[in-house]
Motif scaffolding. Structure first.
Motif, short mmCIF file in Angstrom:
data_model
loop_
_atom_site.label_atom_id
_atom_site.label_comp_id
_atom_site.label_asym_id
_atom_site.label_seq_id
_atom_site.Cartn_x
_atom_site.Cartn_y
_atom_site.Cartn_z
N PHE A 168 0.41 -1.06 -0.34
CA PHE A 168 0.50 -0.18 -0.24
C PHE A 168 1.25 1.60 0.26
N PHE A 169 1.79 0.77 0.61
CA PHE A 169 2.54 2.62 0.74
C PHE A 169 3.67 2.32 -0.19
N ASN A 170 3.83 1.83 -1.16
CA ASN A 170 4.38 2.02 -2.67
C ASN A 170 3.86 2.59 -3.62
N TYR A 171 2.30 1.64 -3.72
CA TYR A 171 1.00 2.40 -4.33
C TYR A 171 0.68 4.05 -4.39
N LEU A 172 0.68 4.21 -2.99
CA LEU A 172 0.20 5.89 -2.20
C LEU A 172 1.49 6.19 -2.97
N ASP A 173 2.46 6.39 -2.48
CA ASP A 173 3.93 7.67 -2.99
C ASP A 173 3.58 7.41 -3.95
N ASN A 174 3.33 6.44 -5.13
CA ASN A 174 3.83 7.22 -6.34
C ASN A 174 2.50 6.87 -7.19
N HIS A 175 1.67 7.18 -6.26
CA HIS A 175 0.75 6.67 -7.46
C HIS A 175 -0.76 8.05 -7.54
N ILE A 176 -0.67 8.47 -5.80
CA ILE A 176 -0.81 9.52 -5.36
C ILE A 176 -1.13 11.60 -5.79
N PRO A 177 -1.71 11.87 -6.69
CA PRO A 177 -1.40 13.12 -7.14
C PRO A 177 -1.04 14.04 -6.14
N TRP A 178 0.23 13.65 -5.03
CA TRP A 178 0.44 14.66 -4.24
C TRP A 178 0.64 16.00 -4.26
N THR A 179 -0.08 17.05 -3.37
CA THR A 179 0.30 18.66 -4.09
C THR A 179 0.88 19.29 -2.37
N ARG A 180 1.27 19.94 -2.05
CA ARG A 180 1.92 20.90 -0.98
C ARG A 180 1.01 22.50 -1.46
N PRO A 181 -0.48 22.91 -0.60
CA PRO A 181 -0.70 23.68 -1.08
C PRO A 181 -0.12 25.16 -0.16
N THR A 182 -0.46 26.35 -0.87
CA THR A 182 -0.38 27.40 0.19
C THR A 182 -1.59 27.45 0.85
N ILE A 183 -1.60 28.19 2.23
CA ILE A 183 -2.71 28.09 3.39
C ILE A 183 -2.11 29.50 3.84
N ARG A 184 -3.25 30.02 4.65
CA ARG A 184 -3.27 30.87 5.08
C ARG A 184 -3.58 30.16 7.22
N VAL A 185 -2.83 30.77 7.44
CA VAL A 185 -2.43 31.05 8.72
C VAL A 185 -2.32 32.43 9.92
N PHE A 186 -3.06 32.45 10.39
CA PHE A 186 -3.00 33.94 11.04
C PHE A 186 -2.74 34.62 10.09
N GLY A 187 -3.73 34.92 9.51
CA GLY A 187 -4.08 36.26 8.21
C GLY A 187 -2.74 36.01 7.51
N ARG A 188 -1.48 35.06 7.30
CA ARG A 188 -0.49 34.92 6.30
C ARG A 188 -0.90 33.54 5.77
N SER A 189 0.17 34.07 4.66
CA SER A 189 0.43 32.65 3.71
C SER A 189 1.23 32.28 3.56
N CYS A 190 1.45 30.90 3.98
CA CYS A 190 2.63 29.89 4.11
C CYS A 190 2.36 28.12 3.28
N LEU A 191 3.49 27.91 3.41
CA LEU A 191 3.22 26.05 2.63
C LEU A 191 2.98 25.44 3.21
N GLN A 192 1.90 24.66 3.33
CA GLN A 192 1.72 23.86 4.50
C GLN A 192 3.02 22.27 4.85
N PRO A 193 2.92 22.11 5.99
CA PRO A 193 4.68 21.56 6.28
C PRO A 193 4.00 20.30 5.73
#
Length: 241
Positions: free
Chosen positions: A49-74
């Motif tokens: 399952f791990f190998n399937y998820l790591d290689n086939h899921i369309p992962w994204t690292r979105p920009t979010i807003r925290v305390f009114g500021r934009s930052c990259l989700q960790p």
């Protein structure tokens, strides 16, 4: 051999003294509880399952807003949901909702979760990938209204073992919410009733039930020694109007 067959295959060398096999049920009080199953899925099936998820899921690292500021989700993320459900929005970010049919093997994991939790009917899934020790999720509760007042959340982990902490909300924190606020402090193991720790193992299942999201917060903090990838699947039920 299918992934589900791998999951159901018995361990050829069972060790009755292995405490990691034992299901842990923690009564948090006031209608809140946590169930932890360290060996929910078999070791080999979990790596499949791990190998399937790591290689086939369309992962994204979105920009979010925290305390009114934009930052990259960790951490990386992806969202899967049944068609027609209300949109998920958190920290100013609305992820695209993929279909279960886009990633058929997710249904194998969902079926295993439903078998473990009779009566549960999860219809959405938030996937997160922690690519190392600097990836984390800060103190928060999954208390969005679309999950209802007492949501059951089932969390399946693959890959690198990571610490998972629960702490009881103070009156102030119960009025605030921040998914990405860095951990305020690092809890040590304690018998105190207002904090709990679990080491989430490869192939494990952790379920939060009842009033846990109302009364408690949880986090996966940074860890310098966590050098490899962890993938986590949180199954939830979105309430429909």
């Amino acid at each position: 051999m299918s992934l589900m067959n791998l999951k159901l295959k018995a361990n050829p060398n069972p060790n009755p003294n292995d405490n990691a096999k034992k299901t842990q049920i923690v009564d948090l009080g006031n209608g809140s509880s946590v169930v932890y199953v360290p060996k929910f899925l078999a070791y080999d099936a979990s790596w499949e399952f791990f190998n399937y998820l790591d290689n086939h899921i369309p992962w994204t690292r979105p920009t979010i807003r925290v305390f009114g500021r934009s930052c990259l989700q960790p951490r990386d993320t992806c969202y899967v949901a049944t068609a027609g459900l209300p949109d998920l929005i958190y920290s100013g970010y609305q992820p695209h909702a993929y279909s279960w049919d886009d990633f058929p093997r997710l249904n194998d994991i969902l079926d295993a979760v439903h078998k473990m939790l009779p009566g549960s009917m999860f219809n959405s899934l938030l996937l997160n990938r922690y690519k190392g020790g600097n990836d984390y999720v800060g103190w928060h509760s999954d208390d969005e209204k679309l999950y209802g007042p007492t949501p059951e959340i089932a969390s399946v982990s693959f890959g690198c073992e990571r610490d998972f902490f629960l702490k009881k909300k103070s009156q102030k924190s119960s009025q605030e919410r921040s998914d990405e606020k860095p951990p305020l402090k690092r809890f040590k193991k304690s018998s105190q009733d207002d904090q709990h720790h679990f080491a989430l193992k490869h192939g494990s299942l952790l379920v939060m039930k009842g009033n846990t999201q109302r009364d408690w917060q949880h986090s996966v903090p940074k860890r310098a020694k966590a050098e490899t990838t962890r993938i986590n699947l949180t199954f939830r039920r979105v309430m429909q109007d």
